[in-house]
Design a protein around this motif. Structure first.
Motif, mmCIF file in Angstrom:
data_model
loop_
_atom_site.group_PDB
_atom_site.id
_atom_site.type_symbol
_atom_site.label_atom_id
_atom_site.label_comp_id
_atom_site.label_asym_id
_atom_site.label_seq_id
_atom_site.Cartn_x
_atom_site.Cartn_y
_atom_site.Cartn_z
ATOM 1 N N ASP A 1 0.844 -1.214 0.000
ATOM 2 C CA ASP A 1 0.000 0.000 0.000
ATOM 3 C C ASP A 1 0.871 1.253 0.000
ATOM 4 O O ASP A 1 1.466 1.577 -1.009
ATOM 5 C CB ASP A 1 -1.001 -0.033 1.170
ATOM 6 C CG ASP A 1 -0.386 -0.551 2.470
ATOM 7 O OD1 ASP A 1 0.639 0.006 2.890
ATOM 8 O OD2 ASP A 1 -0.929 -1.511 3.055
ATOM 9 N N ASP A 2 0.952 1.968 1.137
ATOM 10 C CA ASP A 2 1.725 3.211 1.172
ATOM 11 C C ASP A 2 3.225 2.926 1.183
ATOM 12 O O ASP A 2 3.665 1.877 1.657
ATOM 13 C CB ASP A 2 1.397 4.022 2.438
ATOM 14 C CG ASP A 2 -0.024 4.560 2.412
ATOM 15 O OD1 ASP A 2 -0.676 4.464 1.354
ATOM 16 O OD2 ASP A 2 -0.475 5.071 3.460
ATOM 17 N N ALA A 3 4.003 3.902 0.696
ATOM 18 C CA ALA A 3 5.456 3.849 0.858
ATOM 19 C C ALA A 3 5.789 4.371 2.261
ATOM 20 O O ALA A 3 4.975 5.071 2.878
ATOM 21 C CB ALA A 3 6.128 4.717 -0.193
ATOM 22 N N ALA A 4 6.982 4.028 2.754
ATOM 23 C CA ALA A 4 7.368 4.453 4.106
ATOM 24 C C ALA A 4 7.385 5.981 4.208
ATOM 25 O O ALA A 4 6.916 6.551 5.206
ATOM 26 C CB ALA A 4 8.731 3.880 4.467
ATOM 27 N N GLY A 5 7.902 6.649 3.183
ATOM 28 C CA GLY A 5 7.955 8.114 3.204
ATOM 29 C C GLY A 5 6.553 8.723 3.193
ATOM 30 O O GLY A 5 6.279 9.721 3.865
ATOM 31 N N GLU A 6 5.664 8.070 2.444
ATOM 32 C CA GLU A 6 4.272 8.512 2.375
ATOM 33 C C GLU A 6 3.632 8.394 3.762
ATOM 34 O O GLU A 6 2.893 9.280 4.196
ATOM 35 C CB GLU A 6 3.571 7.584 1.377
ATOM 36 C CG GLU A 6 2.249 8.026 0.875
ATOM 37 C CD GLU A 6 1.703 6.995 -0.136
ATOM 38 O OE1 GLU A 6 2.435 6.055 -0.540
ATOM 39 O OE2 GLU A 6 0.524 7.130 -0.493
ATOM 40 N N ALA A 7 3.939 7.301 4.471
ATOM 41 C CA ALA A 7 3.406 7.096 5.824
ATOM 42 C C ALA A 7 3.912 8.197 6.757
ATOM 43 O O ALA A 7 3.161 8.723 7.580
ATOM 44 C CB ALA A 7 3.819 5.727 6.356
ATOM 45 N N LEU A 8 5.195 8.556 6.619
ATOM 46 C CA LEU A 8 5.749 9.632 7.456
ATOM 47 C C LEU A 8 5.105 10.970 7.088
ATOM 48 O O LEU A 8 4.758 11.765 7.969
ATOM 49 C CB LEU A 8 7.271 9.709 7.281
ATOM 50 C CG LEU A 8 8.053 8.554 7.921
ATOM 51 C CD1 LEU A 8 9.474 8.486 7.387
ATOM 52 C CD2 LEU A 8 8.068 8.684 9.452
ATOM 53 N N ASP A 9 4.925 11.215 5.790
ATOM 54 C CA ASP A 9 4.323 12.482 5.351
ATOM 55 C C ASP A 9 2.865 12.589 5.818
ATOM 56 O O ASP A 9 2.428 13.640 6.284
ATOM 57 C CB ASP A 9 4.385 12.605 3.818
ATOM 58 C CG ASP A 9 5.820 12.723 3.309
ATOM 59 O OD1 ASP A 9 6.704 13.129 4.092
ATOM 60 O OD2 ASP A 9 6.056 12.399 2.128
ATOM 61 N N LYS A 10 2.109 11.477 5.719
ATOM 62 C CA LYS A 10 0.702 11.502 6.138
ATOM 63 C C LYS A 10 0.590 11.622 7.656
ATOM 64 O O LYS A 10 -0.278 12.329 8.169
ATOM 65 C CB LYS A 10 -0.024 10.241 5.654
ATOM 66 C CG LYS A 10 -0.287 10.252 4.150
ATOM 67 C CD LYS A 10 -0.926 8.944 3.692
ATOM 68 C CE LYS A 10 -1.273 8.981 2.207
ATOM 69 N NZ LYS A 10 -1.691 7.653 1.712
ATOM 70 N N GLY A 11 1.477 10.917 8.372
ATOM 71 C CA GLY A 11 1.486 10.992 9.837
ATOM 72 C C GLY A 11 1.797 12.409 10.284
ATOM 73 O O GLY A 11 1.147 12.957 11.191
ATOM 74 N N ALA A 12 2.779 13.034 9.640
ATOM 75 C CA ALA A 12 3.175 14.398 9.990
ATOM 76 C C ALA A 12 2.003 15.351 9.768
ATOM 77 O O ALA A 12 1.756 16.249 10.584
ATOM 78 C CB ALA A 12 4.370 14.820 9.138
ATOM 79 N N LYS A 13 1.266 15.125 8.688
ATOM 80 C CA LYS A 13 0.122 15.993 8.384
ATOM 81 C C LYS A 13 -0.920 15.895 9.506
ATOM 82 O O LYS A 13 -1.467 16.902 9.947
ATOM 83 C CB LYS A 13 -0.472 15.568 7.038
ATOM 84 C CG LYS A 13 -1.406 16.584 6.457
ATOM 85 C CD LYS A 13 -1.760 16.217 5.035
ATOM 86 C CE LYS A 13 -2.807 17.186 4.505
ATOM 87 N NZ LYS A 13 -3.367 16.750 3.236
ATOM 88 N N LEU A 14 -1.164 14.649 9.981
ATOM 89 C CA LEU A 14 -2.126 14.453 11.073
ATOM 90 C C LEU A 14 -1.653 15.157 12.347
ATOM 91 O O LEU A 14 -2.453 15.574 13.169
ATOM 92 C CB LEU A 14 -2.320 12.952 11.359
ATOM 93 C CG LEU A 14 -3.033 12.128 10.275
ATOM 94 C CD1 LEU A 14 -2.978 10.644 10.603
ATOM 95 C CD2 LEU A 14 -4.490 12.588 10.149
ATOM 96 N N LEU A 15 -0.325 15.270 12.490
ATOM 97 C CA LEU A 15 0.234 15.925 13.679
ATOM 98 C C LEU A 15 0.366 17.442 13.477
ATOM 99 O O LEU A 15 0.908 18.145 14.325
ATOM 100 C CB LEU A 15 1.607 15.328 14.019
ATOM 101 C CG LEU A 15 1.617 13.855 14.451
ATOM 102 C CD1 LEU A 15 3.042 13.329 14.580
ATOM 103 C CD2 LEU A 15 0.862 13.675 15.777
ATOM 104 N N GLY A 16 -0.112 17.930 12.331
ATOM 105 C CA GLY A 16 -0.075 19.371 12.069
ATOM 106 C C GLY A 16 1.297 19.874 11.656
ATOM 107 O O GLY A 16 1.599 21.061 11.780
ATOM 108 N N LEU A 17 2.151 18.983 11.144
ATOM 109 C CA LEU A 17 3.509 19.378 10.735
ATOM 110 C C LEU A 17 3.547 19.635 9.227
ATOM 111 O O LEU A 17 2.777 19.054 8.484
ATOM 112 C CB LEU A 17 4.504 18.261 11.087
ATOM 113 C CG LEU A 17 4.525 17.831 12.553
ATOM 114 C CD1 LEU A 17 5.356 16.571 12.734
ATOM 115 C CD2 LEU A 17 5.067 18.958 13.429
ATOM 116 N N PRO A 18 4.468 20.495 8.773
ATOM 117 C CA PRO A 18 4.527 20.802 7.331
ATOM 118 C C PRO A 18 5.084 19.651 6.482
ATOM 119 O O PRO A 18 5.684 18.712 7.004
ATOM 120 C CB PRO A 18 5.458 22.016 7.252
ATOM 121 C CG PRO A 18 6.238 22.016 8.513
ATOM 122 C CD PRO A 18 5.437 21.294 9.550
#
Ligand code: KG4
Ligand code: ZN
Length: 348
Positions: A163-180
């Motif tokens: 499914d997701d790539a590892a970087g995509e998971a980090l980018d999506k997680g960061a978005k949920l945490l309100g990070l750029p």
């Protein structure tokens, strides 16, 4: 022989010059991250136009950086795929025109193999050491895969994410945490002050392969979509996290990604005869991942080769180095009427 390398598979325009020994003589990149930020993702039409605008200036700058002239170039390498079709076309057509004008061979390279090959740029690699039987983890925003590398043109994919790539998971997680965006570096920065054991996030167990997806080693596949869902549910109905809690969440989330990757590398080493372990791609910049993989490799008594941080994210140094190495090993040049291969997979 000196190869010119061009990379335009996504939203980075890059040009580099490399010798067939792997020595990088010049390396320039223009990123479009800011251009696409407002849209929340890469807009293909804008990306292609930006490549067209950036390429002439970058070609000139690369030659200046290396203090070389067009006459010194012995081959033109460019990313032929996989990637965004309109972006790939800009770099690949430019490469064809240059090869024709300079009267030198064209070599179209696979972007994924270029990431795999970027481990040769690790300064700790013994000179002239072979690459045979190197297990390489490629982790980026678009890809997460394990490959067995024997050398230029001899790269097989063992498994990849379902499914997701590892970087995509980090980018999506960061978005949920309100990070750029991009979230990977933000999570890494916050994680330094947090407790990786504060929250136990899922370690990417693969429940099922998508129908039609074939992998040589399905048991080595990755899955990251459950991780961001777990974070989403963790945050639901709670007040926004305080700074200390945010650091704990970042550290715990990063630990889940690193653990999932290191576990599959470890499993691969138990099954497949391997002589060295490598890692490459944007997420390979992450220090926690690099140290976890170095530990796995040393547990198995193997050397660990990591692409230098500046050659982890998309760059042309890896393209120029692979192109030059392929031609030096006798690979056939790419015909000038060849087209891009937007869905070019690594062979299984
Ligand atoms: O290789 P790359 O530039 O582009 C793709 O081909 O996808 O990788 C970009 C990815 C992004 O997801 C970004 O968040 C991640 O690499 N990344 C990192 C770090 N630096 C970039 N992830 C974790 N830690 C980092 N330091
Ligand atoms: Zn890439």
């Amino acid at each position: 022989m000196i190869a010119l390398g061009i990379e335009t598979s996504c939203d980075e325009t890059a040009v580099a010059l490399a010798r067939d020994t792997g020595e990088i003589l010049a390396d320039v990149t223009r990123t479009q991250v800011q251009r696409h930020a407002a849209f929340g993702g890469v807009v293909p039409e804008i990306a292609a136009r930006e490549h067209v605008e950036a390429l002439p200036g970058l070609l000139q700058r690369a030659l200046e950086q290396a203090r070389l002239s067009w006459r010194d170039i012995g081959a033109v390498a460019a990313t032929r795929g996989p990637g965004l079709p309109t972006s790939l076309a800009v770099g690949f057509q430019a490469a064809k025109a240059l090869a024709l004008r300079l009267g030198v061979p064209l070599i179209g390279v696979n972007h994924l193999e270029a990431h795999v090959h970027s481990i040769v740029l690790d300064p700790s690699r013994p000179a002239r050491s072979g690459l045979a039987d190197t297990l390489v983890l490629v982790v980026s925003g678009g890809h997460t895969l394990l490959a067995m590398y024997q050398g230029p043109g001899r790269c097989r994919m063992l498994a990849q994410t379902v499914d997701d790539a590892a970087g995509e998971a980090l980018d999506k997680g960061a978005k949920l945490l309100g990070l750029p965006y991009p979230g990977g570096p933000e999570i890494e920065r916050l994680a330094r002050g947090g407790d990786p054991n504060a929250v136990r996030f899922p370690r990417g167990d693969v429940r099922a392969l998508r129908p039609g997806v074939r992998m040589a080693y399905p048991e080595l596949a990755f899955s990251f979509s459950g991780l961001k869902t777990a974070l989403l549910y963790h945050l639901k109905g709670r007040p926004p996290p305080e700074p200390a809690e945010l650091a704990d969440l970042a550290a715990s989330y990063q630990a889940a990604v690193v653990d999932a990757l290191a576990t599959q590398v470890s499993r691969a080493l138990e099954r497949i005869p391997t002589r060295a372990v490598g890692c490459a791609g944007g997420v390979a910049r992450n220090a926690a991942l690099r140290s976890a993989l170095a530990k796995v490799a040393s547990t198995h008594g193997l050397a660990f080769l990591a692409a230098p941080p500046e050659y982890c994210t998309d760059n042309a140094a890896m393209v120029a180095a692979l192109g030059a190495a392929l031609l030096a090993e006798g690979a056939e040049p790419t015909p000038l009427d060849a087209d891009i291969l937007a869905d070019w997979p690594l062979p299984a």
